[in-house]
Design an enzyme around this catalytic site. Sequence first.
Site, PDB file in Angstrom:
ATOM      1  N   ALA A   1       0.817  -1.217   0.000  1.00 34.95           N
ATOM      2  CA  ALA A   1       0.000   0.000   0.000  1.00 34.95           C
ATOM      3  C   ALA A   1       0.851   1.268   0.000  1.00 34.95           C
ATOM      4  O   ALA A   1       0.416   2.300   0.506  1.00 34.95           O
ATOM      5  CB  ALA A   1      -0.970   0.004   1.189  1.00 34.95           C
ATOM      6  N   SER A   2       2.056   1.201  -0.551  1.00 38.03           N
ATOM      7  CA  SER A   2       2.963   2.356  -0.586  1.00 38.03           C
ATOM      8  C   SER A   2       3.063   3.019   0.786  1.00 38.03           C
ATOM      9  O   SER A   2       3.182   4.239   0.902  1.00 38.03           O
ATOM     10  CB  SER A   2       2.505   3.374  -1.639  1.00 38.03           C
ATOM     11  OG  SER A   2       2.613   2.831  -2.924  1.00 38.03           O
ATOM     12  N   SER A   9       6.518   3.488  -5.309  1.00 39.95           N
ATOM     13  CA  SER A   9       6.355   2.141  -5.843  1.00 39.95           C
ATOM     14  C   SER A   9       5.087   1.974  -6.646  1.00 39.95           C
ATOM     15  O   SER A   9       5.129   1.827  -7.863  1.00 39.95           O
ATOM     16  CB  SER A   9       6.430   1.080  -4.746  1.00 39.95           C
ATOM     17  OG  SER A   9       6.208  -0.213  -5.296  1.00 39.95           O
ATOM     18  N   GLU A  10       3.920   1.998  -5.987  1.00 42.50           N
ATOM     19  CA  GLU A  10       2.739   1.445  -6.648  1.00 42.50           C
ATOM     20  C   GLU A  10       2.187   2.320  -7.759  1.00 42.50           C
ATOM     21  O   GLU A  10       1.647   1.816  -8.750  1.00 42.50           O
ATOM     22  CB  GLU A  10       1.683   1.117  -5.598  1.00 42.50           C
ATOM     23  CG  GLU A  10       2.174   0.005  -4.699  1.00 42.50           C
ATOM     24  CD  GLU A  10       1.152  -0.496  -3.731  1.00 42.50           C
ATOM     25  OE1 GLU A  10       0.442  -1.441  -4.098  1.00 42.50           O
ATOM     26  OE2 GLU A  10       1.069   0.042  -2.628  1.00 42.50           O
ATOM     27  N   ALA A  11       2.334   3.628  -7.633  1.00 41.59           N
ATOM     28  CA  ALA A  11       1.864   4.483  -8.723  1.00 41.59           C
ATOM     29  C   ALA A  11       2.560   4.138 -10.033  1.00 41.59           C
ATOM     30  O   ALA A  11       1.979   4.269 -11.119  1.00 41.59           O
ATOM     31  CB  ALA A  11       2.104   5.949  -8.377  1.00 41.59           C
TER      32      ALA A  11
END
Length: 974
Positions: free
Chosen positions: A710-711, A884-886
């Site tokens: 979840a960043s 990370s997740e973006a």
Amino acid sequence: MIKPRKMWLNINGADRMLICDPEKDSLAQVLRRIGLTSVKIGCDTGVCGSCSVILNGKVIRSCNRKITRVKEYSRVITLEGIGTPENLHPLQVAWMNRGAVQCGFCAPGFIVSAYALLLENDNPTRQEVRDWFQKHKNVCRCTGYKQLVDAVMDAARVVRGEASMEDITYTPPKNNECYGKPLVRPAALAKVTGLADYGEDMALKMPPETLHVAVVQPRVAHHAKILKIDTKEALQMPGVVKVITHEDIKAKGGTNQMAEANLHERSTVTLPSRKILSDEKIFRYGDVVALAIAHTPAQARAAAAKVTVDIEPLPEYLNFLDAVMPDAIRVHDDTPNLYCCQPVLKGAALEDAEKIPEILDNSACSVEGSFHSSREPHLSIEGCTVQAYFDEDDYLTFQCKSQGLYTSISRIGSSLGVARDKLRIVDNFNGASFGWSTNAGDLCLAGAAAVAVKSPVALSLSYEEHQHFSGKRCPSYSNGRVACDEKGKITAAEFDFGLDHGAYSWGGDHVMEKPVRFAFFPYNVPHVAGLCRVANTNHTFGTAYRSYGSPQAYTLSEALMDMLAEKMGIDPFEFRWINIARPGDTNINSHGFKEYPMEAMMEKMRPHYDRAVTDAKAADTPEKRRGVGLAWGGFNVTEGGTDQCTVTLELDDKDRIVKYDTWQDLGQGGDVGSLMVTLEALKPMGVTPDRIRLCQNDTKICPDSGMSAASRSHYMNGLATRMAAEKLMEAMQKPDGTYRTYMEMKAENIETRFEATYTCMADPTITRLDPNTGIGDPTPAFTYVLNMAEVEVDAATGKTTVLRFVCVYDVGKIGNIAAVSGQAYGGISHSIGFALSEDYSDVKKHTNIASSGVPYIKDIPDDILLIPCETPRKSGPFGSSGASEAFQSSGHVAVINAIYNACGVRIFDLPARHEKVKAGLDSLAAGNTIAPPRKYFLGSDLYEELETIKANPVKFRGHDMFNSLGDEDGARFF
């Protein structure tokens, strides 16, 4: 009967005598057996390159080189013969300093391969380096490859005598302004020298009494009743100690049920859906029904092959569309296949959702489409491998790969008959995960074996077993429509998502909240009617994967944005410029974006877009079509109101600061991230990197810092570290402003160890999504990306090549530029794979990384430009947000939009394999149009379902549902 063969090999310059099994041994197995564990076995089929060694001057993949094909007295070079920690080769130095080390599992194979290249050619071009790695099938799943080529080019300069080791080594600034700088990861040295022990390395180094475990995966059906499990023949096999089924787990007091919590108010799940070992049913192809435990891995596998399972086939639903048909039988008896949904209503839809079609119909222009995104496999090169044992304090200990150590304890729960407070999770060095290791299924298997035999055990799944056993990204089916006024300003949007969560429900009620947050992010859409549904099928289960749940959203919304721009005759860049949110605008959940960096990011992208469009027009030919595609993206930071993180700082007797946490490092940089936030928090004391010692990822000695997901890690750990640092510095500070030493602290009887916990509950602005309206603001921060892909489409074959990729991003203040860039390059490479090749739908075909579409180096452009746009976050630690997740949220749609821009073929069904593009080109050549898929039936009409929800509102329990296990909620918690 084995008839061993004695042979001599010259290994790393020394003649060594070996005793081999000529029938079974590969060169990789022989080298690992004598302690050269830099040689990794990932795929074990010669398609990943992690086992690369140099044999008689040539790079080979040693996992598929049988020892019978190796001549006696052959010369072998492994990483151990190239450089040691005291005598590093320039390649190893460059790998550390160029950010080429992330998880590090592939690093030995790459460095050995690059070493052979430089022996042949010490002045290669970047293209020659890429050609070399492509030829030798060296795969990296973490980096995106660019940094690896950078490292080879740097090392080559040193080899040629044009640079020194110091020239390619990063030195931290003496003023201690380290934050944001590319400090080398603490674990990098062990990884580039082959001394980092990953899962299978640990298995080799376990005590000699360790037993070995093999799984029984029947692989006879996706859905079936189990009539009989016969272990008699398996028990008679040589070396077998025990063969266990679900009955053995229950005999030891275990429930055999993995712990699950379905927290959403609309979830209909009442029972845990996943068993450790299947008892009554097989729900998917990868289910495990038994475990064979023996003295050697080969004996365990031979025994597992003798277990027979009698079944009665049941109807199989391998996708969402089939599972939600009215006549479909239930996958799980306790709940309908479509077991949860989340609406989102904004503007006029809050009064009456049926007003949205009216707004859409009366707008100047509208477009609609239906889209499918695939079951994307994570394809980490290292699969499932776990060691389990009862330690000296009788803790059932797991040496494993886990993205959430304490979460793993919760998911194991009481399933094994061992009290939770006697479970211990320890992370090995991890060969990446990208999300699949948030699930503890492999730990449960190893734990069941250890409990059954009360002995240390080692469990190792083959890569094919791992592929079938581990979860994947949820496929999605979606319908959507969006409209704008005569000036191109969006007026309204409607959408309907169906997520295929596979055989098991855990997490489905969480992932379904992402599409209703990130569709049309970060635009200002005044009126919205949307819904996301999640269903069980008989395919592998849905699990976390970087940018969890948002790629499905962007698959729809960013394609529709391009389609609407085209219909309006507006350039795709300008159309997005018109519609990005600006201060005061709200997202589709009726809340602000917290930050509004959108204009600044587009201004940074504009010159690159203009150049790309000009270049594409100039290079476009009938044979090689060129195009440019854009896609906005982003993701949330933290797990929301329930998220918390605990860290401990301690001053030790050497005056070092010891940091205790569980910032799990799966390659993203949990070690260097923890170092960076600790340095910044202790900056008033002038603490330098050499004074910090990290003690991480062992639940017996480290506090619960939460998941690496979840960043959240940098954000949460940074805030908790700042709190702990303030306590420690206050205790250490003297009246004159200087700081006490350890001896002075002890002499004054002052505490030297301080723990701090940061919780998102402290942020009053965080509100869960209302289950009736979708209104809410569940997380304290966002990250933002704007992607641009430049592609070439071969008109003869339909093959798409990404030539260049530009990413403008905002993650707040950057903590470590090398780590953030690594996540960006890696996320982009996964996005390109998602767009063009990656899939796990055919269980007979998608058994390894190559057949599942992993991108090799020439599938990813060397020309990737990252452009940071730093907007300091008020709420985040030191101005930082998450990362990370973006970077994996929407890049795939930039590629899909670029394909359309190049050749007029829009792909509605991922991945965009060359045959799909070619079929579209052929259709256009024949004078036909390419029609989108028919509108998907997702279980009911969107507006009928929204009306049903409105007529049946559920009680919204907010944060209370997470904080109480009272009678009202008890039936839902396991």
